[in-house]
Design an enzyme around this catalytic site. Structure first.
Site, PDB file in Angstrom:
ATOM      1  N   GLU A 194      -3.100  -1.820  -8.984  1.00  0.00           N
ATOM      2  CA  GLU A 194      -1.726  -1.210  -9.113  1.00  0.00           C
ATOM      3  C   GLU A 194      -1.468  -0.597 -10.142  1.00  0.00           C
ATOM      4  O   GLU A 194      -0.631  -0.293 -10.876  1.00  0.00           O
ATOM      5  CB  GLU A 194      -0.612  -2.362  -8.851  1.00  0.00           C
ATOM      6  CG  GLU A 194      -1.059  -3.566  -9.119  1.00  0.00           C
ATOM      7  CD  GLU A 194      -0.789  -4.183 -10.438  1.00  0.00           C
ATOM      8  OE1 GLU A 194      -1.882  -3.998 -11.214  1.00  0.00           O
ATOM      9  OE2 GLU A 194       0.321  -4.189 -11.186  1.00  0.00           O
ATOM     10  N   ASP A 244       0.742  -1.240   0.120  1.00  0.00           N
ATOM     11  CA  ASP A 244      -0.096   0.025   0.030  1.00  0.00           C
ATOM     12  C   ASP A 244       0.705   1.216  -0.119  1.00  0.00           C
ATOM     13  O   ASP A 244       0.465   2.257  -0.907  1.00  0.00           O
ATOM     14  CB  ASP A 244      -0.728  -0.038   1.501  1.00  0.00           C
ATOM     15  CG  ASP A 244      -2.085  -0.901   0.979  1.00  0.00           C
ATOM     16  OD1 ASP A 244      -2.190  -1.661  -0.072  1.00  0.00           O
ATOM     17  OD2 ASP A 244      -2.947  -1.109   1.875  1.00  0.00           O
TER      18      ASP A 244
HETATM   19  N1  LIG Z   1      -1.018  -3.734  -1.673  1.00  0.00           N
HETATM   20  C1  LIG Z   1      -1.996  -3.735  -2.484  1.00  0.00           C
HETATM   21  N2  LIG Z   1      -1.905  -4.633  -3.503  1.00  0.00           N
HETATM   22  C2  LIG Z   1      -2.720  -4.420  -4.279  1.00  0.00           C
HETATM   23  C3  LIG Z   1      -3.812  -3.656  -4.262  1.00  0.00           C
HETATM   24  N3  LIG Z   1      -4.870  -3.854  -5.348  1.00  0.00           N
HETATM   25  C4  LIG Z   1      -4.183  -4.826  -6.170  1.00  0.00           C
HETATM   26  N4  LIG Z   1      -2.951  -5.164  -5.541  1.00  0.00           N
HETATM   27  C5  LIG Z   1      -2.250  -6.296  -5.818  1.00  0.00           C
HETATM   28  O1  LIG Z   1      -1.663  -5.876  -6.833  1.00  0.00           O
HETATM   29  C6  LIG Z   1      -0.960  -7.355  -7.590  1.00  0.00           C
HETATM   30  C7  LIG Z   1      -1.233  -7.335  -9.054  1.00  0.00           C
HETATM   31  O2  LIG Z   1      -0.430  -8.481  -9.429  1.00  0.00           O
HETATM   32  P1  LIG Z   1      -0.531  -8.728 -11.188  1.00  0.00           P
HETATM   33  O3  LIG Z   1      -1.566  -8.187 -11.776  1.00  0.00           O
HETATM   34  O4  LIG Z   1      -0.127 -10.321 -11.232  1.00  0.00           O
HETATM   35  O5  LIG Z   1       0.722  -7.798 -11.671  1.00  0.00           O
HETATM   36  P2  LIG Z   1       2.139  -7.802 -11.218  1.00  0.00           P
HETATM   37  O6  LIG Z   1       2.618  -8.754 -10.172  1.00  0.00           O
HETATM   38  O7  LIG Z   1       2.247  -6.277 -11.076  1.00  0.00           O
HETATM   39  O8  LIG Z   1       2.892  -7.980 -12.373  1.00  0.00           O
HETATM   40  P3  LIG Z   1       2.996  -7.303 -13.916  1.00  0.00           P
HETATM   41  O9  LIG Z   1       1.980  -6.364 -13.869  1.00  0.00           O
HETATM   42  O10 LIG Z   1       2.886  -8.433 -14.919  1.00  0.00           O
HETATM   43  O11 LIG Z   1       4.500  -6.623 -13.926  1.00  0.00           O
HETATM   44  C8  LIG Z   1      -1.860  -8.416  -6.849  1.00  0.00           C
HETATM   45  O12 LIG Z   1      -1.000  -9.012  -5.849  1.00  0.00           O
HETATM   46  C9  LIG Z   1      -2.987  -7.663  -6.059  1.00  0.00           C
HETATM   47  O13 LIG Z   1      -3.187  -8.338  -4.941  1.00  0.00           O
HETATM   48  C10 LIG Z   1      -3.971  -2.644  -3.268  1.00  0.00           C
HETATM   49  O14 LIG Z   1      -4.704  -1.897  -2.866  1.00  0.00           O
HETATM   50  N5  LIG Z   1      -2.884  -2.883  -2.259  1.00  0.00           N
END
Ligand SMILES: Nc1nc2c(ncn2[C@@H]2O[C@H](COP(=O)(O)OP(=O)(O)OP(=O)(O)O)[C@@H](O)[C@H]2O)c(=O)[nH]1
Length: 382
Positions: free
Chosen positions: A304, A278
């Site tokens: 993200e 976060d």
């Molecule tokens: N801490 C946190 N994590 C989040 C939030 N929203 C989404 N995520 C995490 O963001 C991650 C996104 O992962 P992926 O879509 O697999 O993408 P990545 O690991 O960034 O890999 P690439 O985008 O392919 O480089 C997931 O683990 C979600 O749980 C949030 O509000 N807070």
């Protein structure tokens, strides 16, 4: 001709103050976290109510202790509203000054009551300290208040009140120095108390108006912004986009979108935990915002991924902005947080007819390519 009995006026304003104190407390219970100072104002009002009651009882019970109590409650009540206003404007509450004035004011009033009875001296002391409480609040409003009607209303009322008390102070001081015997007519005092109480009531209403306005601004901000990062949410972005689209269309200027996605963010969460994840999100949002122009804006729809809208920018400008963002993330590296890189997709409105969804889809495809081609890079939509 309407004739108002001063005692009845005082009684009525005292009753109304009780009602207002209840309104303020319930407002504090509902949104005290968002808007500070309401509880102090409510307490202050109750102290003034107490002062009104002790004052009214002086005809029936021993005068001296009751009038001393009236003065004490007057200082305590008006002082609490000062503390409330300080908290409302995010200033540190001046408790030392508060207690200093309450103690010194009470001691001096008691002295000029019991030891060396002097009405003019008492009035001088009371109006000097009361003036301070009002003047400090007037200063805060004009210095830190917004230019909204509610603030101006409160500011004007409290300034008038401060000036009235100042005039009374001047008159009392003159009488004290030249030993003029002020008229100690009960009716005059009751009228003064009644007007004072009424003004305190009006000020409470004005403070409530200011507090409601503050709440409205906070709620508006919440409905259009993402609480974690402080950037726009989907709704806020839609409003910003619509406005800019109209402006740019009218001016015949290009408009470009940027989709920014943090690389391997899942690994950040897995290795350091969601809390750190976060913080990284908030850090990236800040870095992006600080890099952009005043007219650009960032949004987070969740996850993200961030969307940036760049009005009056073509792909070339957007490309430069994207490189600045990647550079900023390297430079703003926070030693407390893991270092992250971002992949960026850029898409410029192809025509006036192209919808936001269509543009987002093209930009998304560009972002996907940036990921496929090794991440930490920028790609243009086709
Ligand atoms: N801490 C946190 N994590 C989040 C939030 N929203 C989404 N995520 C995490 O963001 C991650 C996104 O992962 P992926 O879509 O697999 O993408 P990545 O690991 O960034 O890999 P690439 O985008 O392919 O480089 C997931 O683990 C979600 O749980 C949030 O509000 N807070």
């Amino acid at each position: 001709m309407i004739s108002l009995d001063p005692k009845t006026v005082l009684f009525m304003t005292t009753l109304m103050s009780v009602a207002m104190a209840i309104v303020m407390y319930s407002a504090h219970a509902n949104f005290g976290k968002e808007v500070k100072g309401l509880d102090r104002w409510a307490m202050g009002l109750l102290a003034l109510v107490g002062g009104g009651v002790t004052f009214m009882l002086r005809d029936y019970l021993p005068q001296t202790p009751l009038l001393l109590a009236t003065n004490f409650l007057l200082f305590a009540g008006l002082g609490l509203s000062m503390i409330g206003t300080q908290e409302f404007f995010g200033r540190p509450p001046a408790w030392r000054v508060y207690w200093g004035i309450v103690a010194a004011g009470f001691a001096l009033v008691a002295w000029f009551f019991v030891v060396r009875p002097d009405f003019a001296a008492r009035l001088t002391v009371v109006s000097a300290f009361v003036f301070y409480f009002y003047a400090e609040q007037a200063r805060l409003v004009w210095r830190y208040g917004t230019s909204h009607f509610s603030t101006r209303f409160f500011g004007t009322l409290i300034t008038i009140q401060a000036l009235v008390v100042l005039v009374r102070f001047g008159m009392a001081l003159r009488a004290m120095v030249s030993h003029i015997d002020l008229i100690r007519d009960n009716t005059v005092t009751s009228i003064y108390m009644g007007i004072g109480n009424f003004m305190a009531l009006m000020l409470t209403v004005a403070f409530m108006t200011m507090a409601t306005r503050r709440l409205q601004t906070i709620l508006e901000q919440r409905s259009t912004h993402d609480p974690l990062t402080g950037v726009l949410n989907r709704r806020g972005f839609a409003l910003f986009y619509e406005y800019q689209r109209l402006q740019m269309r009218r001016a015949g200027k290009p408009m470009t979108l940027m989709e920014i996605d943090i690389d391997h963010f899942k690994a950040v969460n897995d290795r350091f935990g969601h809390m750190v994840g976060d913080k990284v999100l908030a850090h990236v949002a800040r870095a992006v915002r600080e890099t952009l122009r005043e007219t650009d804006d960032v949004a987070r729809f969740g996850g993200e991924e961030f969307i940036v809208l760049l009005p009056d920018s073509d792909e070339r400008n957007a490309m430069l902005a994207a490189e600045r963002i990647r550079d900023a993330l390297r430079r703003f590296a926070d030693i407390q947080l893991p270092m992250v890189t971002v992949s960026i997709g850029i898409g410029c409105h192809a025509s006036d007819e192209e919808s936001l969804d269509a543009l987002l889809a093209r930009t998304d495809a560009a972002l996907y390519r940036a990921k496929q081609n090794g991440r930490d890079r920028v790609e243009l939509a086709t």
